[in-house]
Write a protein that holds these residues in place. Structure first.
Motif, PDB file in Angstrom:
ATOM      1  N   MET A   1      -1.847   2.242   6.308  1.00 53.18           N
ATOM      2  CA  MET A   1      -2.424   1.346   5.314  1.00 53.18           C
ATOM      3  C   MET A   1      -2.017   1.809   3.910  1.00 53.18           C
ATOM      4  N   ASP A   2      -1.599   0.851   3.076  1.00 56.85           N
ATOM      5  CA  ASP A   2      -1.253   1.161   1.690  1.00 56.85           C
ATOM      6  C   ASP A   2      -2.548   1.274   0.898  1.00 56.85           C
ATOM      7  N   ILE A   3      -2.947   2.529   0.615  1.00 54.98           N
ATOM      8  CA  ILE A   3      -4.230   2.745  -0.021  1.00 54.98           C
ATOM      9  C   ILE A   3      -4.294   2.164  -1.420  1.00 54.98           C
ATOM     10  N   ASP A   4      -3.164   2.223  -2.150  1.00 53.17           N
ATOM     11  CA  ASP A   4      -3.157   1.679  -3.511  1.00 53.17           C
ATOM     12  C   ASP A   4      -3.358   0.168  -3.499  1.00 53.17           C
ATOM     13  N   ALA A   5      -2.679  -0.505  -2.558  1.00 47.58           N
ATOM     14  CA  ALA A   5      -2.835  -1.958  -2.454  1.00 47.58           C
ATOM     15  C   ALA A   5      -4.274  -2.311  -2.033  1.00 47.58           C
ATOM     16  N   ALA A  53      -7.522   5.702   6.580  1.00 45.74           N
ATOM     17  CA  ALA A  53      -6.966   6.439   5.440  1.00 45.74           C
ATOM     18  C   ALA A  53      -7.575   7.823   5.382  1.00 45.74           C
TER      19      ALA A  53
END
Length: 330
Positions: A1-5, A53
């Motif tokens: 998972m893209d944590i920033d997105a 995450a």
């Protein structure tokens, strides 16, 4: 998972939830609904972050936010010590204060009955003869009345006195379910017993001993009994005349108030029992023993008037903070 997105997509919802939680005391109905919806959504976000995450800072932030939101949605439990403090600074004294005129009337009427009986017995040898023989009365006046307070160990006697006084108070409170109708009879019996004893002591010029022994504990003890009787009769009158509110609602409120008094008087009667066991039969001079009783009575009345008046001015009734049967009414 893209944590920033993930953060960029959901930060507005988190910030909005944080804002609603901080201003929860002034939310509109729509905002309350929004708070509940956001709480559920952010709780889901927290679950996703924990499982997909490995960002401890984000996990900690969302955990704190969800915890505060949960408190706002479900309500926080009041600590037990706060309930204890509220009971003795608000609930008990305000109920006693609001019943003050019933309390005063009960005390004056009962005292008057006791004085009438005492004067009647003291002035009529024929009445005394019905009560007992001259030897029996002499035994009572010269020995039994005073020995009653010292013939048993103080601790044991204090326990017996406490139980007896608590039972008398419990009787008058229990009778409130019968509209308080039996309460005057219970008070009459107690007044008559005190009056007869006082009359017999007066007939033999022992009235100073009578008041010297009964005053130290009797002031606080009888005040407690009068209070129990007053709130019991007031509850009965509520059934007859509930005022502009619904009868069931007023009855429930007054019923809970009666229970507040019952619990509070446990402490008051315990103190009265200690005085009766340790002060009344003590070798202290009469003025000192009576002075202790007067101080205890003055302290109790000052406590009720001080805390009770303040709570009454704040529109407190002594009822539960979140009474289950109170509904908004125009």
């Amino acid at each position: 998972m893209d944590i920033d997105a993930f953060i960029a997509a959901h930060r507005p919802a988190w910030d909005r939830l944080d804002h609603l939680v901080k201003h929860r005391s002034s939310l509109t109905g729509a905002e309350v609904d929004e708070l509940v919806d956001l709480y559920q959504r952010v709780a889901t976000h927290l679950s996703i972050v924990r499982s997909s995450a490995h960002d401890p800072m984000l996990t900690g932030r969302l955990s704190a936010l969800v915890a505060r939101a949960r408190s706002a949605v479900t309500g926080a439990h009041t600590p037990a010590w706060r309930e204890f403090v509220r009971f003795f600074t608000v609930s008990f004294p305000v109920v006693a204060y609001r019943a003050r005129w019933w309390w005063l009337a009960t005390a004056l009427a009962t005292t008057a009955v006791a004085w009438v009986f005492g004067a009647w017995v003291a002035a009529n040898p024929d009445v005394q003869a019905v009560i007992g023989t001259p030897d029996e009365i002499t035994q009572l006046v010269e020995h039994d009345f005073a020995d009653y307070y010292s013939e048993n160990p103080a601790a044991s006697f204090a326990g017996r006195v406490w139980i007896n006084n608590a039972w008398v108070s419990a009787q008058v409170i229990i009778y409130s379910v019968l509209l308080g109708l039996p309460i005057p009879y219970v008070l009459f019996q107690n007044a008559a017993n005190v009056g007869v004893s006082g009359g017999l002591m007066a007939s033999r010029d022992k009235l100073d001993i009578f008041f010297g022994l009964i005053t130290p504990h009797g002031l606080l003890e009888l005040t407690a009994v009068f209070l129990a009787a007053a709130v019991g009769m007031r509850l009965g009158w509520t059934v007859i005349d509930p005022g502009p509110r619904r009868r069931t609602e007023v009855l429930a409120e007054q019923g809970r108030a009666v229970m507040s008094v019952a619990l509070g008087l446990v402490v008051v009667l315990f103190l009265s029992g200690l005085i009766e066991a340790f002060v009344t039969p003590s070798p202290l001079p009469t003025w000192a023993r009576v002075g202790i009783g007067v101080l205890a009575e003055a302290a109790f009345l000052a406590y009720v008037i001080g805390f009770g008046r303040r709570a009454a001015r704040a529109a407190e009734t002594g009822d539960l903070e979140r009474a289950p049967d109170v509904a908004p009414a125009a």
